[in-house]
Design an enzyme around this catalytic site. Structure first.
Site, PDB file in Angstrom:
ATOM      1  N   GLY A   1       2.034 -13.180  15.973  1.00 41.00           N
ATOM      2  CA  GLY A   1       2.975 -12.234  16.587  1.00 41.00           C
ATOM      3  C   GLY A   1       4.136 -13.233  16.672  1.00 41.00           C
ATOM      4  O   GLY A   1       5.176 -12.591  17.313  1.00 41.00           O
ATOM      5  N   CYS A   2       4.449 -14.509  16.152  1.00 43.71           N
ATOM      6  CA  CYS A   2       5.642 -14.991  16.030  1.00 43.71           C
ATOM      7  C   CYS A   2       6.165 -15.282  14.643  1.00 43.71           C
ATOM      8  O   CYS A   2       5.447 -15.116  13.771  1.00 43.71           O
ATOM      9  CB  CYS A   2       5.493 -16.438  16.470  1.00 43.71           C
ATOM     10  SG  CYS A   2       4.724 -16.649  18.076  1.00 43.71           S
TER      11      CYS A   2
END
Lengths: 416, 139
Positions: B52-53
């Site tokens: 999710g980064c």
């Protein structure tokens, strides 16, 4: 479309007036004047497009195609007039060839689904390219999974150009369709789609063009291209989100089965059998995105009034101006160096992560895109985590370019 | 006795109050990232990546004497600064304290617009992974 030759790309007076048509650009972000260079992700909207939505809901909102009352007739007239505008804008033969969708992704899915139902058998092949957006990759992968067909890929060289010398080997007697991006969103490469289309047609293979990044920035004529299908989105061409187009040759639309069932797309319905409506309505189930279509028509009026040739020249002028200045920044690494490019600069600064650069640019009011741009296979080929992408529109200014360059210099200082 | 999670949060808030412009704040954040010990390349495996980064953030979590120890690295300096700041707040606390921590300092240090929940900056993913790791080591 009449090419406008009178407007010069450097005509500050004219282009300033154009810029003022976009109310969103007159604001500050994080205390700096907004510099919007994320046009390849979505364009901004001129006042007349915004007004057309308000006008629709204020004066003639009603469902289209069904009502006999005045508002419905008025709405239907405006809706179908917009379809005609799209037809003329892209040079289609008939308004029956213009299918309204939610956007490019929805257009590709419509085609991939209906085409696979009718045309694909196990071991058939779909040919795409190494620089496709996920929207022109995943729907075909899904179609292949459903049917047992195979996905094949035209490779790309390190400049970001398709290796078309391999096309003859990749086209086989199993190839059922070729789907190619017109302009790469991640690299800015303008592909020689006419060459690919002619080659495919020699083998009686239909071609779909993903035109999401081409339509807003250059003249496109589907009749001259002779493509079988052409997809694009409204929101990248000054129209609202949620509206897009699938252009298809009428013969194909007659051959392909409907995509979604429901109201609007039918002719007669009984529990035993339903017959489908004529084109283009066969592919437009349910109440359409009426204000989106009307506003798309307004956006086309707006773009045509400037002229797509003038828009192209203006954007390339800004692109070249920025590129020259970027090139003087130590560590500047352009990603995608195709000979023929659109107004997109995808780049890295040596030793700096694109995410870091994007954050520090945003702090200075600069909107750019960072990341893989929904093209992970491209990033894998170049072995990079992503890029910073600055994409220019005709309403950007020389000052935008200046602020952008100054902000990058400041960011580089902070981050290295 | 070592400082509580909230005492460390308050300390960071005070530190950031010394800066009056965004550049100084980001410089400070980046410096915090640089203070993290160097992570060996062999530890930078895909299973340690926080999903999710937009940048890569590797997180290694262990437990010593009942307290959680975090170790992290990132290929982006801002993400590294963010995870370093989170480690500073959460390191050497019990799994229970970490799971129940209310991380109010993020709103208060004037970096909210960048550290706010947004799918591309990964802050939420970082906190979630740190809490999940702590929970997994709670017994």
């Amino acid at each position: 479309m009449t090419p406008t030759v009178s407007i010069q790309p450097q005509d500050a007076l004219y282009w300033n007036k154009i810029r003022n048509d976009f109310p969103i650009l007159q604001q500050s972000v994080n205390g700096y004047p907004l510099v919007y260079l994320d046009n390849a992700a979505s364009s901004q909207k001129p006042q007349q497009v915004i007004d057309s939505i308000v006008h629709y809901y204020t004066t003639y909102n009603a469902n289209v195609h069904r009502g006999v009352h005045t508002l419905s007739q008025k709405g239907t007239d405006a809706f179908e007039a917009a379809r005609k505008k799209v037809q003329h804008f892209i040079g289609a033969n008939s308004e029956k060839e213009i299918i309204f969708t939610k956007g490019t992704t929805n257009s590709v899915n419509l085609l991939a689904y209906t085409f696979s139902q009718q045309m694909l058998m196990p071991d058939d092949e779909i040919l795409i390219t190494a620089m496709e957006h996920h929207a022109n990759l995943v729907p075909w992968q899904m179609a292949c999974e459903r049917t047992g067909a195979k996905l094949r890929v035209i490779p790309m060289n390190d400049e970001g150009e398709l290796q078309l010398d391999q096309l003859d080997n990749l086209i086989t007697d199993k190839t059922r369709l070729i789907s190619v991006v017109h302009v790469s969103n991640a690299l800015g490469t303008v592909n020689p789609v006419k060459y690919i289309i002619d080659k495919a047609h020699n083998h009686h293979i239909p071609v779909m063009i993903d035109g999401a990044q081409a339509i807003p920035h250059q003249p496109v004529n589907v009749k001259e291209l002779d493509c079988d299908f052409y997809c694009f989105s409204g929101h990248k061409m000054c129209a609202p989100t949620g509206i897009g187009v699938l252009y298809a040759k009428q013969t194909w639309l007659e051959k392909l089965p409907p995509f979604e069932g429901g109201g609007e797309m039918i002719s007669d319905v009984s529990f035993e059998k339903t017959t489908y409506n004529e084109l283009p309505f066969k592919f437009e189930a349910g109440t359409p995105h009426i204000e989106g279509v009307i506003a798309l028509g307004q956006a086309i009026d707006y773009l045509e009034n400037i002229g797509m040739d003038a828009i192209y020249a203006r954007e390339m002028y800004l692109h070249n101006l920025a590129y020259e200045k970027l090139n003087t920044i130590p560590g500047f690494i352009p990603v995608g160096k195709a000979a023929k490019k659109a107004s997109v600069i995808s780049f890295l600064i040596d030793g700096i992560h694109p995410y870091d650069l994007g954050v520090i640019l945003d702090k200075q009011g600069i909107a750019v895109r960072t990341g893989h741009h929904c093209t992970q296979p491209i990033m894998k080929q170049f072995n990079i985590p992503g890029t910073v992408r600055a994409s220019f529109a005709f309403y950007n200014s020389e000052q935008d370019v200046e602020f952008f360059i100054a902000a990058i210099k400041k960011a580089v200082k902070m981050l290295s | 006795m070592s400082a509580s999670i909230n005492e460390i949060q308050d300390e960071i808030i005070e530190e950031f109050e010394l800066f009056d412009d965004w550049m100084q704040k980001y410089d400070h954040l980046i410096e915090m990232g640089k203070s993290l010990p160097i992570m060996d390349a062999s530890l930078k495996t895909d299973d340690r990546l926080i999903k999710g980064c937009q940048s890569k953030v590797w997180l290694v979590t262990s437990k010593k004497n009942g307290l959680i120890e975090y170790f992290a690295d990132s290929d982006a300096v801002i993400s590294k600064g963010v995870i370093a700041m989170l480690i500073r707040v959460l390191n050497n606390h019990t799994p229970e304290e970490i799971v129940n921590a209310d991380l109010y300092f993020i709103d208060r240090i004037g970096l909210k617009e960048h550290l706010s929940p947004n799918r591309s900056n990964g802050l939420v993913s970082m906190i979630r992974q740190m809490k999940l790791d702590a929970l997994a080591l709670s017994n």
